[in-house]
Design an enzyme around this catalytic site. Structure first.
Site, PDB file in Angstrom:
ATOM      1  N   ALA A 151     -18.894  54.911  42.469  1.00  0.00           N
ATOM      2  CA  ALA A 151     -17.760  54.793  41.533  1.00  0.00           C
ATOM      3  C   ALA A 151     -16.938  53.580  41.919  1.00  0.00           C
ATOM      4  O   ALA A 151     -15.776  53.669  42.300  1.00  0.00           O
ATOM      5  CB  ALA A 151     -16.916  56.063  41.567  1.00  0.00           C
ATOM      6  N   GLU A 195     -13.662  54.510  50.772  1.00  0.00           N
ATOM      7  CA  GLU A 195     -12.920  53.522  49.964  1.00  0.00           C
ATOM      8  C   GLU A 195     -12.703  52.250  50.770  1.00  0.00           C
ATOM      9  O   GLU A 195     -12.243  52.300  51.916  1.00  0.00           O
ATOM     10  CB  GLU A 195     -11.582  54.129  49.516  1.00  0.00           C
ATOM     11  CG  GLU A 195     -10.544  53.146  48.987  1.00  0.00           C
ATOM     12  CD  GLU A 195     -11.018  52.320  47.786  1.00  0.00           C
ATOM     13  OE1 GLU A 195     -11.571  52.896  46.847  1.00  0.00           O
ATOM     14  OE2 GLU A 195     -10.824  51.080  47.815  1.00  0.00           O
ATOM     15  N   GLY A 236     -16.383  50.826  40.015  1.00  0.00           N
ATOM     16  CA  GLY A 236     -15.907  50.021  38.887  1.00  0.00           C
ATOM     17  C   GLY A 236     -16.934  49.913  37.769  1.00  0.00           C
ATOM     18  O   GLY A 236     -18.058  50.418  37.886  1.00  0.00           O
ATOM     19  N   CYS A 269     -16.648  57.387  26.335  1.00  0.00           N
ATOM     20  CA  CYS A 269     -15.528  58.324  26.459  1.00  0.00           C
ATOM     21  C   CYS A 269     -15.924  59.748  26.067  1.00  0.00           C
ATOM     22  O   CYS A 269     -15.763  60.687  26.834  1.00  0.00           O
ATOM     23  CB  CYS A 269     -14.371  57.836  25.595  1.00  0.00           C
ATOM     24  SG  CYS A 269     -13.060  59.039  25.392  1.00  0.00           S
ATOM     25  N   VAL A 288     -18.844  50.229  52.401  1.00  0.00           N
ATOM     26  CA  VAL A 288     -20.197  50.793  52.398  1.00  0.00           C
ATOM     27  C   VAL A 288     -21.182  49.633  52.550  1.00  0.00           C
ATOM     28  O   VAL A 288     -21.087  48.629  51.855  1.00  0.00           O
ATOM     29  CB  VAL A 288     -20.449  51.585  51.101  1.00  0.00           C
ATOM     30  CG1 VAL A 288     -21.927  51.909  50.928  1.00  0.00           C
ATOM     31  CG2 VAL A 288     -19.623  52.870  51.113  1.00  0.00           C
ATOM     32  N   GLY A 294     -15.937  54.763  46.579  1.00  0.00           N
ATOM     33  CA  GLY A 294     -14.827  54.287  45.742  1.00  0.00           C
ATOM     34  C   GLY A 294     -13.828  55.390  45.436  1.00  0.00           C
ATOM     35  O   GLY A 294     -14.174  56.411  44.849  1.00  0.00           O
ATOM     36  N   HIS A 324      14.951  73.746  29.416  1.00  0.00           N
ATOM     37  CA  HIS A 324      14.741  74.416  30.696  1.00  0.00           C
ATOM     38  C   HIS A 324      14.032  75.733  30.449  1.00  0.00           C
ATOM     39  O   HIS A 324      14.405  76.455  29.523  1.00  0.00           O
ATOM     40  CB  HIS A 324      16.092  74.685  31.368  1.00  0.00           C
ATOM     41  CG  HIS A 324      15.957  75.477  32.638  1.00  0.00           C
ATOM     42  ND1 HIS A 324      15.514  74.919  33.807  1.00  0.00           N
ATOM     43  CD2 HIS A 324      16.176  76.797  32.902  1.00  0.00           C
ATOM     44  CE1 HIS A 324      15.483  75.852  34.753  1.00  0.00           C
ATOM     45  NE2 HIS A 324      15.887  77.000  34.223  1.00  0.00           N
TER      46      HIS A 324
HETATM   47  P1  NAI Z   1     -11.923  51.726  39.862  1.00  0.00           P
HETATM   48  O1  NAI Z   1     -11.838  50.267  39.718  1.00  0.00           O
HETATM   49  O2  NAI Z   1     -10.826  52.604  39.368  1.00  0.00           O
HETATM   50  O3  NAI Z   1     -12.164  52.108  41.392  1.00  0.00           O
HETATM   51  C1  NAI Z   1     -13.235  51.587  42.156  1.00  0.00           C
HETATM   52  C2  NAI Z   1     -12.917  51.743  43.626  1.00  0.00           C
HETATM   53  O4  NAI Z   1     -14.055  51.413  44.392  1.00  0.00           O
HETATM   54  C3  NAI Z   1     -11.778  50.835  44.066  1.00  0.00           C
HETATM   55  O5  NAI Z   1     -10.826  51.619  44.730  1.00  0.00           O
HETATM   56  C4  NAI Z   1     -12.493  49.855  45.010  1.00  0.00           C
HETATM   57  O6  NAI Z   1     -11.649  49.389  46.030  1.00  0.00           O
HETATM   58  C5  NAI Z   1     -13.637  50.703  45.541  1.00  0.00           C
HETATM   59  N1  NAI Z   1     -14.768  49.952  46.106  1.00  0.00           N
HETATM   60  C6  NAI Z   1     -15.333  48.835  45.577  1.00  0.00           C
HETATM   61  N2  NAI Z   1     -16.338  48.430  46.385  1.00  0.00           N
HETATM   62  C7  NAI Z   1     -16.436  49.297  47.426  1.00  0.00           C
HETATM   63  C8  NAI Z   1     -17.267  49.409  48.593  1.00  0.00           C
HETATM   64  N3  NAI Z   1     -18.244  48.539  48.851  1.00  0.00           N
HETATM   65  N4  NAI Z   1     -17.060  50.424  49.455  1.00  0.00           N
HETATM   66  C9  NAI Z   1     -16.071  51.322  49.208  1.00  0.00           C
HETATM   67  N5  NAI Z   1     -15.255  51.258  48.134  1.00  0.00           N
HETATM   68  C10 NAI Z   1     -15.432  50.265  47.243  1.00  0.00           C
HETATM   69  O7  NAI Z   1     -13.331  52.099  39.172  1.00  0.00           O
HETATM   70  P2  NAI Z   1     -13.944  53.480  38.726  1.00  0.00           P
HETATM   71  O8  NAI Z   1     -13.263  54.632  39.367  1.00  0.00           O
HETATM   72  O9  NAI Z   1     -15.416  53.311  38.921  1.00  0.00           O
HETATM   73  O10 NAI Z   1     -13.611  53.512  37.185  1.00  0.00           O
HETATM   74  C11 NAI Z   1     -14.126  52.495  36.324  1.00  0.00           C
HETATM   75  C12 NAI Z   1     -13.199  52.250  35.171  1.00  0.00           C
HETATM   76  O11 NAI Z   1     -13.144  53.358  34.325  1.00  0.00           O
HETATM   77  C13 NAI Z   1     -11.796  51.931  35.638  1.00  0.00           C
HETATM   78  O12 NAI Z   1     -11.320  50.831  34.925  1.00  0.00           O
HETATM   79  C14 NAI Z   1     -11.025  53.171  35.279  1.00  0.00           C
HETATM   80  O13 NAI Z   1      -9.681  52.879  34.956  1.00  0.00           O
HETATM   81  C15 NAI Z   1     -11.793  53.722  34.089  1.00  0.00           C
HETATM   82  N6  NAI Z   1     -11.667  55.166  34.065  1.00  0.00           N
HETATM   83  C16 NAI Z   1     -10.479  55.708  33.670  1.00  0.00           C
HETATM   84  C17 NAI Z   1     -10.296  57.066  33.686  1.00  0.00           C
HETATM   85  C18 NAI Z   1      -8.965  57.614  33.300  1.00  0.00           C
HETATM   86  O14 NAI Z   1      -8.194  56.907  32.688  1.00  0.00           O
HETATM   87  N7  NAI Z   1      -8.635  58.843  33.671  1.00  0.00           N
HETATM   88  C19 NAI Z   1     -11.342  57.987  34.097  1.00  0.00           C
HETATM   89  C20 NAI Z   1     -12.521  57.310  34.529  1.00  0.00           C
HETATM   90  C21 NAI Z   1     -12.658  55.950  34.482  1.00  0.00           C
END
Ligand code: NAI
Length: 466
Positions: A269, A201, A271, A42, A235, A178, A445
């Site tokens: 990105a 995505e 997961g 983090c 992908v 992603g 407001h």
């Molecule tokens: P994520 O799980 O949020 O998103 C991954 C995306 O990749 C999904 O939409 C999925 O459908 C897509 N995907 C998977 N395989 C694919 C493929 N072969 N081709 C195209 N798309 C594909 O994971 P992310 O963004 O990597 O984040 C990881 C973790 O970190 C999550 O649990 C997230 O909640 C957390 N995180 C939270 C943040 C926040 O709260 N602001 C900021 C950054 C991360």
């Protein structure tokens, strides 16, 4: 070696918060952390550095797109990427040293190195073995890739979020795999800094798990900001040289028509996965879930007595604040109190501009359950304050309430400061409030929060400004 009441493995938001709570409750506490600085993913390579870059790039966006209309004339600033990264590093430094200060203040020992658990009650770090009545595993998660795609952060071409925060230059063409939280936040950063960004995505919408109206509006807003988002596309692979890459993908509807995208940098990105390497869990017989998480009971106890686990290594959303809550709760359990986490009220925030924030259940999930609900929606176009900061377009507050009792079951906000505003709804949900409770509460407001009240009014006799 010292005898501890608790040794926590990992100093991310789960581990360091747990350590502070343990110390406050009078437990002799140590944290094992192998990184050079405290704060975990983090603070070092996640939430905090990305927020610094989101802020800086948002400032540039404002200068380029909105300054002139507000009477702020002159050439928009150019990007000094080296300086922007050093600003980001300074923000990281301030925060990680802040945790070090808190450790000293609370008399928490930082055992530097990587931990192994040779047996319950023992934590080995290098040549030293420490005794602990209780062990809390808070070792977090690492980015996971997809078949056919190899991440090489040192090579700087095919990177995960860690590599993307430290690129040598702003890429001309960035392909993001992603459209989850990481892909959209970092995709936004680079789009604002001038990269041509394409997001691929797999699912038919961005941010899987959100309601379809939220996904549609969010996608539209991002596209208007210049992100090219291809949904419903898998992908197939990435071919990289030392300075370029080719990303091949096919639409799920036409799996045989493979398209190729050129990129200077590819951000994977897709997961994250729990990080348990080197802990020795298998030898200890710690039970795991099918998804490689550490299995725990309702009090964060693993299958081995005296060993607990919290945060990204166990089930649930991989969110810093979920880990923090578990960290505090497990400390209370260890101290003989009643630690509790309400998993039904954990907000989720995407820190783009505008921000997207959600809490509770979605409209789709409740409908699938057959629950009778009603929704109240208010567009930020009717909110004076949002208009003044150029963030009224496309965003809204949606409250989802029980049709009979009016009790708030969930919410989504796309709009300015959504990540802060969502907490009014979180607190309301914790108190079992109805939409009418919010509607009857005076809101200052002009504030963005008035839009929350208007959405609550929309659950009853109707909002005023739409
Ligand atoms: P994520 O799980 O949020 O998103 C991954 C995306 O990749 C999904 O939409 C999925 O459908 C897509 N995907 C998977 N395989 C694919 C493929 N072969 N081709 C195209 N798309 C594909 O994971 P992310 O963004 O990597 O984040 C990881 C973790 O970190 C999550 O649990 C997230 O909640 C957390 N995180 C939270 C943040 C926040 O709260 N602001 C900021 C950054 C991360």
């Amino acid at each position: 070696m010292a005898q501890y009441d608790v040794i926590i493995i990992g100093a991310g938001p789960g581990g360091y918060v747990s350590a502070i709570r343990c110390a406050q409750l009078g437990l002799k506490t140590a944290v094992v952390e192998g990184r050079e600085t405290l704060g975990g993913t983090c603070l070092n390579v996640g939430c905090i550095p990305s927020k610094a870059l989101l802020h800086a790039s948002h400032m540039l966006h404002e200068a380029e797109h909105n300054f002139a209309s507000m009477g702020l004339k002159g050439k928009a600033p150019s990007v000094d990427w080296k300086q922007m990264k050093s600003y980001k590093d300074d923000v990281i430094g301030q925060n990680t040293s802040g945790i070090e200060f808190l450790f000293k203040k609370n008399k928490i020992d930082w055992i530097k190195g990587w931990a192994t658990i040779p047996a319950a009650g023992k934590v080995q770090v290098g040549d030293e073995t420490h005794d602990a009545k209780n062990i809390v595993i808070a070792s977090g998660s690492v980015a996971s890739s997809i078949p056919g795609v190899e991440v090489d952060n040192d090579g700087k071409v095919v990177v995960d979020s860690t590599g993307a925060l430290d690129l040598p230059k702003v890429p001309k063409k960035l392909v993001v795999i992603g459209a989850g939280v990481i892909g959209l936040e970092l995709g936004s950063v680079y789009a604002r800094l001038g990269s041509e960004v394409t997001v691929v995505e797999y699912m038919d919408a961005v941010c899987p798990g959100m309601d379809a109206d939220v996904q549609r509006s969010f996608k539209r807003i991002l596209e208007k900001q210049g992100l090219n988002i291809i949904t419903g596309a898998a992908v197939k692979g990435v071919e990289a040289t030392k300075s370029k890459a080719k990303v091949s993908y096919a639409l799920n509807k036409k799996p045989d028509d493979v398209e190729v995208l050129d990129a200077d940098v590819v951000l994977v990105a897709t997961g994250r996965k729990p990080f348990t390497d080197g802990l020795g869990l298998e030898a200890l017989g710690v039970q795991m879930t099918q998804r490689g998480q550490i299995a725990t009971d309702a009090h964060w106890k693993t299958s081995v007595d005296g060993i607990y686990a919290i945060g990204d290594v166990i089930e649930g959303p991989m969110l810093a604040h979920k880990a923090e809550d578990e960290g505090m709760a497990v400390a209370e359990v260890i101290a003989g109190k009643h630690g509790h986490v309400n998993y039904g009220v954990i907000p989720g925030v995407v820190y783009t501009t505008p921000e997207v924030a959600t809490v509770g259940q979605t409209e789709a999930a409740l409908k699938a359950e057959g629950r009778k609900i009603k929704t109240g929606k208010f567009m930020f176009m009717g909110n004076a304050r949002a208009k003044a900061v150029h963030q009224a377009e496309g965003g809204f507050v949606k409250l989802i309430v029980d049709a009979e009792t009016d009790r708030i079951l969930g919410a989504a906000i796309i709009g300015p400061a959504a990540g802060d505003m969502i907490h009014e709804i979180c607190v309301s949900m914790e108190f079992g409030a109805s939409a009418q409770d919010i509607a009857l509460t005076c809101h200052a407001h002009p504030t963005y929060s008035e839009a929350v009240r208007e959405a609550a009014l929309a659950c009853g006799d109707g909002p005023i400004h739409s």
